[in-house]
Design a protein around this motif. Sequence first.
Motif, PDB file in Angstrom:
ATOM      1  N   GLN A 329       0.907  -1.128   0.133  1.00 47.93           N
ATOM      2  CA  GLN A 329      -0.064   0.485  -0.048  1.00 47.93           C
ATOM      3  C   GLN A 329       0.876   1.456   0.147  1.00 47.93           C
ATOM      4  N   SER A 330       2.409   1.189  -0.051  1.00 43.40           N
ATOM      5  CA  SER A 330       3.155   2.669  -0.028  1.00 43.40           C
ATOM      6  C   SER A 330       4.425   2.138  -0.888  1.00 43.40           C
ATOM      7  N   ASP A 331       5.228   3.431  -0.752  1.00 48.79           N
ATOM      8  CA  ASP A 331       6.646   3.133  -1.198  1.00 48.79           C
ATOM      9  C   ASP A 331       7.493   2.229  -0.231  1.00 48.79           C
ATOM     10  N   PHE A 332       7.225   1.500   0.765  1.00 45.24           N
ATOM     11  CA  PHE A 332       8.130   0.569   1.676  1.00 45.24           C
ATOM     12  C   PHE A 332       9.140  -0.490   0.559  1.00 45.24           C
ATOM     13  N   PRO A 333       9.747  -0.859   1.112  1.00 41.20           N
ATOM     14  CA  PRO A 333      10.370  -1.482  -0.331  1.00 41.20           C
ATOM     15  C   PRO A 333       9.943  -2.915   0.229  1.00 41.20           C
ATOM     16  N   PRO A 334       9.833  -3.196  -0.601  1.00 45.06           N
ATOM     17  CA  PRO A 334       8.986  -4.914  -0.671  1.00 45.06           C
ATOM     18  C   PRO A 334       9.838  -5.887  -0.238  1.00 45.06           C
ATOM     19  N   LEU A 335      11.021  -5.700  -0.615  1.00 40.64           N
ATOM     20  CA  LEU A 335      12.606  -6.589  -0.383  1.00 40.64           C
ATOM     21  C   LEU A 335      12.772  -6.997   1.571  1.00 40.64           C
ATOM     22  N   VAL A 336      12.588  -4.679   1.493  1.00 42.34           N
ATOM     23  CA  VAL A 336      13.177  -5.131   2.828  1.00 42.34           C
ATOM     24  C   VAL A 336      11.844  -5.962   3.444  1.00 42.34           C
ATOM     25  N   ALA A 337      10.461  -5.183   2.982  1.00 38.80           N
ATOM     26  CA  ALA A 337       9.013  -6.175   3.946  1.00 38.80           C
ATOM     27  C   ALA A 337       9.196  -7.285   4.334  1.00 38.80           C
ATOM     28  N   VAL A 338       9.859  -8.028   2.918  1.00 38.40           N
ATOM     29  CA  VAL A 338       9.203  -9.520   3.110  1.00 38.40           C
ATOM     30  C   VAL A 338       9.994 -10.033   4.236  1.00 38.40           C
ATOM     31  N   TRP A 339      11.642  -9.767   3.913  1.00 39.35           N
ATOM     32  CA  TRP A 339      13.067 -10.123   4.461  1.00 39.35           C
ATOM     33  C   TRP A 339      12.983  -9.841   6.031  1.00 39.35           C
ATOM     34  N   PHE A 340      11.990  -8.579   6.707  1.00 39.08           N
ATOM     35  CA  PHE A 340      12.458  -8.113   8.234  1.00 39.08           C
ATOM     36  C   PHE A 340      12.228  -8.870   9.290  1.00 39.08           C
ATOM     37  N   PRO A 341      11.261  -9.635   8.524  1.00 40.69           N
ATOM     38  CA  PRO A 341      10.425 -10.571  10.399  1.00 40.69           C
ATOM     39  C   PRO A 341      11.811 -11.551  10.387  1.00 40.69           C
ATOM     40  N   ASN A 342      11.888 -12.483   9.008  1.00 46.27           N
ATOM     41  CA  ASN A 342      12.869 -12.853   9.307  1.00 46.27           C
ATOM     42  C   ASN A 342      14.218 -12.441   9.428  1.00 46.27           C
ATOM     43  N   VAL A 343      14.814 -11.550   9.307  1.00 50.46           N
ATOM     44  CA  VAL A 343      15.612 -11.212   9.748  1.00 50.46           C
ATOM     45  C   VAL A 343      15.767 -11.029  11.702  1.00 50.46           C
ATOM     46  N   ILE A 344      14.909 -10.554  12.046  1.00 51.12           N
ATOM     47  CA  ILE A 344      14.507 -10.001  12.841  1.00 51.12           C
ATOM     48  C   ILE A 344      14.164 -11.583  14.221  1.00 51.12           C
ATOM     49  N   PHE A 345      13.545 -12.190  13.931  1.00 51.98           N
ATOM     50  CA  PHE A 345      13.714 -13.544  14.198  1.00 51.98           C
ATOM     51  C   PHE A 345      14.725 -14.594  14.007  1.00 51.98           C
ATOM     52  N   GLY A 346      15.541 -14.037  13.303  1.00 50.55           N
ATOM     53  CA  GLY A 346      16.484 -14.931  12.893  1.00 50.55           C
ATOM     54  C   GLY A 346      17.969 -14.775  14.486  1.00 50.55           C
ATOM     55  N   MET A 347      17.641 -12.804  15.064  1.00 50.66           N
ATOM     56  CA  MET A 347      18.799 -12.548  15.546  1.00 50.66           C
ATOM     57  C   MET A 347      17.917 -13.578  17.001  1.00 50.66           C
ATOM     58  N   LEU A 348      17.113 -13.491  17.286  1.00 54.58           N
ATOM     59  CA  LEU A 348      15.976 -13.852  18.340  1.00 54.58           C
ATOM     60  C   LEU A 348      15.939 -15.232  18.818  1.00 54.58           C
ATOM     61  N   ALA A 349      16.724 -15.983  17.313  1.00 58.23           N
ATOM     62  CA  ALA A 349      16.556 -17.286  17.556  1.00 58.23           C
ATOM     63  C   ALA A 349      18.503 -17.643  17.694  1.00 58.23           C
ATOM     64  N   LEU A 350      19.045 -17.277  17.308  1.00 60.33           N
ATOM     65  CA  LEU A 350      20.399 -16.885  17.646  1.00 60.33           C
ATOM     66  C   LEU A 350      20.765 -16.397  18.959  1.00 60.33           C
ATOM     67  N   TYR A 351      20.102 -16.224  20.080  1.00 68.85           N
ATOM     68  CA  TYR A 351      19.604 -15.064  21.896  1.00 68.85           C
ATOM     69  C   TYR A 351      19.416 -16.163  21.686  1.00 68.85           C
ATOM     70  N   LEU A 352      17.631 -17.279  21.920  1.00 64.43           N
ATOM     71  CA  LEU A 352      17.369 -17.810  22.243  1.00 64.43           C
ATOM     72  C   LEU A 352      18.590 -19.343  22.433  1.00 64.43           C
ATOM     73  N   LEU A 353      18.709 -19.731  21.193  1.00 65.92           N
ATOM     74  CA  LEU A 353      19.706 -20.367  21.007  1.00 65.92           C
ATOM     75  C   LEU A 353      21.021 -20.419  21.470  1.00 65.92           C
ATOM     76  N   TYR A 354      22.320 -19.084  22.183  1.00 66.27           N
ATOM     77  CA  TYR A 354      23.091 -19.124  23.147  1.00 66.27           C
ATOM     78  C   TYR A 354      22.885 -19.713  24.172  1.00 66.27           C
ATOM     79  N   ASN A 355      21.175 -18.943  24.530  1.00 63.92           N
ATOM     80  CA  ASN A 355      20.682 -19.592  26.210  1.00 63.92           C
ATOM     81  C   ASN A 355      20.469 -20.994  26.384  1.00 63.92           C
ATOM     82  N   ALA A 356      20.048 -21.525  25.523  1.00 62.45           N
ATOM     83  CA  ALA A 356      19.919 -22.725  25.551  1.00 62.45           C
ATOM     84  C   ALA A 356      20.951 -23.943  26.157  1.00 62.45           C
ATOM     85  N   LYS A 357      21.635 -23.365  24.508  1.00 63.00           N
ATOM     86  CA  LYS A 357      23.017 -24.154  24.866  1.00 63.00           C
ATOM     87  C   LYS A 357      24.179 -24.115  26.533  1.00 63.00           C
ATOM     88  N   ARG A 358      23.634 -22.960  26.902  1.00 59.86           N
ATOM     89  CA  ARG A 358      24.516 -22.809  28.707  1.00 59.86           C
ATOM     90  C   ARG A 358      23.442 -23.302  29.639  1.00 59.86           C
TER      91      ARG A 358
END
Length: 358
Positions: A329-358
């Motif tokens: 609905q706007s000029d927001f870049p589609p590439l960023v819109a699609v991959w942004f959730p994966n980037v954010i949750f990818g960082m969350l996955a690394l954080y949770l994985l690090y704590n799970a290993k501990r």
Amino acid sequence: MKILDWYILKRYLFTFLMMLLLFIPIGITVNLAEKIGKILENEVPFPAVAQYYLDFTVYFANLLFPLFLFLSVIWFTSKLANNTEIVAFLSSGVSFSRFLRPYMIGASIVAAFALLLGLYLAPLASKGYNEFRYKYLKKNSNVIETQDIYRQINDHDIIYVSRFDPKMKRGNKFTLEHYDGNKLEYKIFADNITYVEQDTTYKLTNFVKRTYDENDEVLESIRRYDTLFKFDLDDLTPANYMAETLLYGELTRFIEKEKKRGSSNIGRYEVVQYKKWSLPVSVFILTIIAVSVSSIKRRGGMGVNLAFGISIAMVYVFFDKVFGVMAEQSDFPPLVAVWFPNVIFGMLALYLLYNAKR
């Protein structure tokens, strides 16, 4: 260690399959309860209904694919944790990274299936699903008119229609401009344009053609004029779901064609294109999050893991939908819109994985 790999891998795939088989019939039942009145009213033949729900199954599975996977991994991993099986694995000298390996193998299999589904199966199912809806379920509903269509249909022609009614196949205030390079050669005006489906021609009312040369201007006026044009009806009314029904190669060519025409729906089309690749990647991210969250035995049992997991899944779906709508609905870049959730949750996955290993 192969016994451990096969044990977890079979549970991973089996639970995911059971989750699909559990939720898809529920989705079909809810949809049928909602649509049964119109199906009976329009006397839809049984083969068409059966094909519709086959397409609906694929369409529904592709739509909620990440949610099904996430819940299935949390479910069976929480059961392993509650039965202290994970403690036994890790106490035997198995590292958490090694414990995670069969999950990644299972994620690779599911991601390959998601890629196949997105590139080939889902477009075919989406086409049948939407065609059935518009043929039988929405044929008596009001069709929204398309307004202010301005499109470059090829290297030489630009068309404009102030309003087009897809149901009547009729438009108002039609204009066509034909250029040779930067030079305007002629311009066509008509009060109305109607598509005649029987012979694929266009009927123009109050047709006026202005032809320009170096020294003069030729004016031609006809009350009613039938002619052929080098554009299709879809050029005037491309369906909103068009991108969802195309195979990947067709979709790429379609987007390039629409860019040349100056379409205002490029964002919508590119979101569909990029999601075909982002969805398989999300399989790995959600698997890591699910294992990291549910591999710890908690006092509240499986219910706590499921509640936490469902909350994360809902946030992921929320991000995915919100950024998708922003790109459409706007000029927001589609590439960023699609991959942004994966980037954010990818960082969350690394954080949770690090704590799970501990």
